[in-house]
Motif scaffolding. Structure first.
Motif, PDB file in Angstrom:
ATOM      1  N   ARG A  32       0.844  -1.206   0.000  1.00 15.96           N
ATOM      2  CA  ARG A  32       0.000   0.000   0.000  1.00 15.96           C
ATOM      3  C   ARG A  32       0.880   1.257   0.000  1.00 15.96           C
ATOM      4  O   ARG A  32       0.623   2.221  -0.723  1.00 15.96           O
ATOM      5  CB  ARG A  32      -0.925  -0.022   1.225  1.00 15.96           C
ATOM      6  CG  ARG A  32      -1.946   1.084   1.253  1.00 15.96           C
ATOM      7  CD  ARG A  32      -2.966   0.848   2.343  1.00 15.96           C
ATOM      8  NE  ARG A  32      -3.806  -0.311   2.081  1.00 15.96           N
ATOM      9  CZ  ARG A  32      -4.860  -0.304   1.264  1.00 15.96           C
ATOM     10  NH1 ARG A  32      -5.220   0.802   0.674  1.00 15.96           N
ATOM     11  NH2 ARG A  32      -5.567  -1.400   1.051  1.00 15.96           N
TER      12      ARG A  32
ATOM     13  N   TYR B 188       2.403   1.768  -3.522  1.00 19.53           N
ATOM     14  CA  TYR B 188       1.428   2.335  -4.482  1.00 19.53           C
ATOM     15  C   TYR B 188       1.157   3.808  -4.187  1.00 19.53           C
ATOM     16  O   TYR B 188       0.895   4.594  -5.091  1.00 19.53           O
ATOM     17  CB  TYR B 188       0.102   1.564  -4.432  1.00 19.53           C
ATOM     18  CG  TYR B 188       0.097   0.342  -5.329  1.00 19.53           C
ATOM     19  CD1 TYR B 188       0.293   0.460  -6.706  1.00 19.53           C
ATOM     20  CD2 TYR B 188      -0.122  -0.926  -4.807  1.00 19.53           C
ATOM     21  CE1 TYR B 188       0.284  -0.654  -7.531  1.00 19.53           C
ATOM     22  CE2 TYR B 188      -0.134  -2.049  -5.624  1.00 19.53           C
ATOM     23  CZ  TYR B 188       0.074  -1.900  -6.988  1.00 19.53           C
ATOM     24  OH  TYR B 188       0.070  -3.000  -7.801  1.00 19.53           O
TER      25      TYR B 188
ATOM     26  N   LYS C  94      -3.887   6.083 -15.213  1.00 11.64           N
ATOM     27  CA  LYS C  94      -5.119   5.439 -15.688  1.00 11.64           C
ATOM     28  C   LYS C  94      -4.954   3.917 -15.730  1.00 11.64           C
ATOM     29  O   LYS C  94      -5.794   3.171 -15.242  1.00 11.64           O
ATOM     30  CB  LYS C  94      -5.396   5.982 -17.100  1.00 11.64           C
ATOM     31  CG  LYS C  94      -6.805   5.826 -17.578  1.00 11.64           C
ATOM     32  CD  LYS C  94      -6.959   6.611 -18.865  1.00 11.64           C
ATOM     33  CE  LYS C  94      -8.220   6.214 -19.599  1.00 11.64           C
ATOM     34  NZ  LYS C  94      -8.295   6.825 -20.908  1.00 11.64           N
TER      35      LYS C  94
ATOM     36  N   THR D 118      -4.723   2.370 -12.263  1.00  8.23           N
ATOM     37  CA  THR D 118      -6.022   2.375 -11.581  1.00  8.23           C
ATOM     38  C   THR D 118      -6.861   1.202 -12.107  1.00  8.23           C
ATOM     39  O   THR D 118      -7.553   0.528 -11.347  1.00  8.23           O
ATOM     40  CB  THR D 118      -6.729   3.729 -11.783  1.00  8.23           C
ATOM     41  OG1 THR D 118      -5.803   4.757 -11.418  1.00  8.23           O
ATOM     42  CG2 THR D 118      -7.986   3.863 -10.939  1.00  8.23           C
ATOM     43  N   GLU D 119      -6.762   0.935 -13.410  1.00 15.76           N
ATOM     44  CA  GLU D 119      -7.501  -0.203 -13.990  1.00 15.76           C
ATOM     45  C   GLU D 119      -6.981  -1.544 -13.444  1.00 15.76           C
ATOM     46  O   GLU D 119      -7.728  -2.485 -13.245  1.00 15.76           O
ATOM     47  CB  GLU D 119      -7.318  -0.226 -15.518  1.00 15.76           C
ATOM     48  CG  GLU D 119      -8.170   0.775 -16.277  1.00 15.76           C
ATOM     49  CD  GLU D 119      -7.705   0.941 -17.720  1.00 15.76           C
ATOM     50  OE1 GLU D 119      -8.041   1.969 -18.307  1.00 15.76           O
ATOM     51  OE2 GLU D 119      -6.983   0.054 -18.253  1.00 15.76           O
TER      52      GLU D 119
ATOM     53  N   THR E 214      -5.285  -2.207 -10.556  1.00 13.65           N
ATOM     54  CA  THR E 214      -5.292  -2.481  -9.110  1.00 13.65           C
ATOM     55  C   THR E 214      -6.718  -2.542  -8.576  1.00 13.65           C
ATOM     56  O   THR E 214      -7.656  -2.080  -9.234  1.00 13.65           O
ATOM     57  CB  THR E 214      -4.524  -1.380  -8.348  1.00 13.65           C
ATOM     58  OG1 THR E 214      -5.017  -0.108  -8.775  1.00 13.65           O
ATOM     59  CG2 THR E 214      -3.042  -1.448  -8.597  1.00 13.65           C
ATOM     60  N   THR E 215      -6.835  -3.079  -7.371  1.00  9.91           N
ATOM     61  CA  THR E 215      -8.179  -3.175  -6.779  1.00  9.91           C
ATOM     62  C   THR E 215      -8.648  -1.785  -6.351  1.00  9.91           C
ATOM     63  O   THR E 215      -7.831  -0.883  -6.142  1.00  9.91           O
ATOM     64  CB  THR E 215      -8.153  -4.093  -5.537  1.00  9.91           C
ATOM     65  OG1 THR E 215      -7.126  -3.616  -4.664  1.00  9.91           O
ATOM     66  CG2 THR E 215      -7.877  -5.534  -5.909  1.00  9.91           C
ATOM     67  N   GLN E 216      -9.945  -1.660  -6.209  1.00 11.05           N
ATOM     68  CA  GLN E 216     -10.539  -0.345  -5.954  1.00 11.05           C
ATOM     69  C   GLN E 216     -10.024   0.335  -4.686  1.00 11.05           C
ATOM     70  O   GLN E 216      -9.897   1.554  -4.646  1.00 11.05           O
ATOM     71  CB  GLN E 216     -12.042  -0.498  -5.857  1.00 11.05           C
ATOM     72  CG  GLN E 216     -12.730   0.202  -6.999  1.00 11.05           C
ATOM     73  CD  GLN E 216     -14.216   0.060  -6.903  1.00 11.05           C
ATOM     74  OE1 GLN E 216     -14.758  -0.577  -6.004  1.00 11.05           O
ATOM     75  NE2 GLN E 216     -14.897   0.673  -7.850  1.00 11.05           N
ATOM     76  N   ASN E 217      -9.719  -0.471  -3.660  1.00  7.74           N
ATOM     77  CA  ASN E 217      -9.324   0.156  -2.389  1.00  7.74           C
ATOM     78  C   ASN E 217      -7.827   0.468  -2.323  1.00  7.74           C
ATOM     79  O   ASN E 217      -7.333   0.887  -1.299  1.00  7.74           O
ATOM     80  CB  ASN E 217      -9.769  -0.698  -1.189  1.00  7.74           C
ATOM     81  CG  ASN E 217      -9.041  -2.025  -1.167  1.00  7.74           C
ATOM     82  OD1 ASN E 217      -8.279  -2.320  -2.088  1.00  7.74           O
ATOM     83  ND2 ASN E 217      -9.266  -2.811  -0.129  1.00  7.74           N
TER      84      ASN E 217
ATOM     85  N   LYS F 222      -4.948   2.863  -3.255  1.00 10.92           N
ATOM     86  CA  LYS F 222      -4.769   4.232  -3.773  1.00 10.92           C
ATOM     87  C   LYS F 222      -3.412   4.346  -4.484  1.00 10.92           C
ATOM     88  O   LYS F 222      -2.372   4.079  -3.881  1.00 10.92           O
ATOM     89  CB  LYS F 222      -4.846   5.214  -2.606  1.00 10.92           C
ATOM     90  CG  LYS F 222      -4.920   6.638  -3.048  1.00 10.92           C
ATOM     91  CD  LYS F 222      -5.306   7.546  -1.891  1.00 10.92           C
ATOM     92  CE  LYS F 222      -4.980   8.984  -2.227  1.00 10.92           C
ATOM     93  NZ  LYS F 222      -3.697   9.436  -1.793  1.00 10.92           N
TER      94      LYS F 222
END
Ligand SMILES: Nc1ncnc2c1ncn2[C@@H]1O[C@H](COP(=O)(O)OP(=O)(O)OP(=O)(O)O)[C@@H](O)[C@H]1O
Length: 414
Positions: free
Chosen positions: A327, A330, A351, A354-355, A357-360, A362
């Motif tokens: 974490r 990232y 972009k 973000t596609e 990795t998982t939504q949570n 950052k």
């Protein structure tokens, strides 16, 4: 321990594309020269024991029989040429005596014992430096951004690497790197241009202005430019190729962009062409290749097994790290190197990540706006580090080198 810290330390970063040198404490390197060296191989002269070598501005001038070649094709160092770059940047350009200044050296992030030991020997034996410290370039780029933990994505001349740095140390097993960089893009463009136009480097012609005269300080009549070709039969092909490459590089750096969506010939068939004026005054049109070639950073390269984009490199590198620090990596993604200056590069990277990795999770990119900070981040990190009071005890001194030999660098500079 080295006790000569009243003399300014120098910072030296020999990249595959550029060599940077300057004073610790400065904001940017005072000397930036190509990591290329010219060597005279005149078949008519008697063999010299030490061939004449030229670096910096002297290498940019055409000379009969001067062969031009890179000093470093990672991981292979051509030591006599590296010595020439050190002598040119510190001795000739900075006009300093290496005997009087400790040197902080940036090295590639992938640990290479043999090369760093050899570099240590050269700096102490040949250049007689009073003290030395060697640091991995990703650690320095991370420091330059004020972080001791980060994931450093560095896309330079010939290598792109994703390097996790944790508490100031490189996590070697999690490095992901591919031999792909800006020079690959320059090659693609050069190949295309060769079939399209004649590229004349400045040394190979003279421009004449015709049909005009000056009256009252103003040019009157139609200006007609004529080109007179100059022939230098003893020019080495490597110098000619280097000169043409410099022009292709300029076209690339001034017109290429990363698009915000995947490139395809059909969707990019209508992008407007951009005109570029070559040194001889002729104009070349640059079409959708402006977007097509930089796309390789995100789409991968045919034939380069395993390389499917820089976002995937970041993802793979972080996935190889301990779960506990992912974490943080990232959230501290330092983007550096000349290619990151393509307009649109960091937006597309954000972009794609973000596609991926998982939504949570950052994803936060740390990419300074200034091109100086982006191109010279490891040099700048070295400049900061070498000035810290707490760092002064870290130097490997000449005395320690004389007592223990170059291998001590492995213990003192992890
Ligand atoms: N403004 C720019 N736009 C696009 N590309 C650029 C720009 N400026 C430099 N480059 C490209 O970046 C590459 C050099 O990057 P950099 O200066 O980071 O290399 P380096 O650190 O010497 O090399 P390496 O990291 O491989 O050792 C060259 O291919 C150059 O053409």
């Amino acid at each position: 321990m080295y006790g000569g810290d009243e003399v300014a330390a120098l910072v030296l970063d020999i990249g595959s594309y550029l060599t940077k040198a300057g004073y610790a404490g400065d904001d940017s390197p005072r000397v930036v020269i190509p990591s290329m060296v010219g060597t005279i191989n005149d078949p008519n002269s008697m063999e010299l024991e030490t061939p004449l070598t030229y670096a910096g501005d002297k290498m940019l001038m055409r000379r009969d029989y001067m062969r031009v070649e890179p000093a470093l094709i990672t991981p292979e160092y051509k030591w006599p040429l590296i010595e020439c770059l050190i002598a040119e940047s510190i001795g000739n350009e900075l006009k300093l005596d290496t005997k009087e200044h400790p040197i902080l050296l940036s090295e590639p992030s992938m640990h290479d014992r043999e090369n760093r030991v050899k570099m240590t020997e050269i700096l102490f034996e040949k250049f007689q430096v009073p003290a030395l410290y060697i640091v991995k370039s990703a650690v320095l780029s991370s420091f330059a951004s004020g972080r001791s933990t980060s994931l450093v994505l560095d896309s330079g001349g010939s290598i792109t690497s994703a390097v996790p740095v944790h508490d100031g140390y490189v996590l070697q097993k999690s490095i992901v790197r591919f031999p792909i960089g800006g020079e690959y893009i320059t090659d693609l463009l050069l190949k295309q241009l060769m079939g399209q136009v004649t590229i004349r480097p400045s040394y190979s012609f003279t421009k004449h202005m015709k049909s005009c005269y000056v009256e009252g300080g103003e040019i009157q009549g139609n200006i007609e430019l004529t080109i007179e070709e100059k022939f230098f039969p003893n020019t080495d092909p490597t110098f000619h190729e280097f000169s043409i490459r410099e022009i292709a590089k300029d076209i690339k750096e001034s017109t290429f962009k990363v698009s915000d969506s995947p490139f395809s010939d059909s969707t990019f068939s209508n992008v407007p062409c951009v005109n570029y004026e070559l040194p001889d005054g002729s104009v070349v049109e640059i079409g959708n290749e402006r977007f097509k070639y930089p796309e390789i950073f995100f789409a991968g390269v045919e034939g380069m097994v395993g390389f499917t984009g820089i976002h995937q490199m970041v993802y793979d590198s972080i996935t190889r790290c301990d779960m506990d620090i992912r974490r943080e990596l990232y959230g501290n993604l330092v983007v550096t190197g000349g290619n990151s200056l393509f307009s649109g590069f960091t937006d597309r990277l954000q972009k794609k990540l973000t596609e991926l990795t998982t939504q949570n999770m950052k994803v936060k990119l740390i990419a300074p706006q200034s091109s100086i900070e982006r191109r010279f981040s490891s040099w700048i990190g070295g400049s900061i580090l070498a000035c810290l009071g707490s760092f002064q005890q870290m130097w490997l001194s000449k005395q320690e080198y004389d007592e223990h030999g170059a291998i001590l660098v492995e213990r003192k500079c992890p």
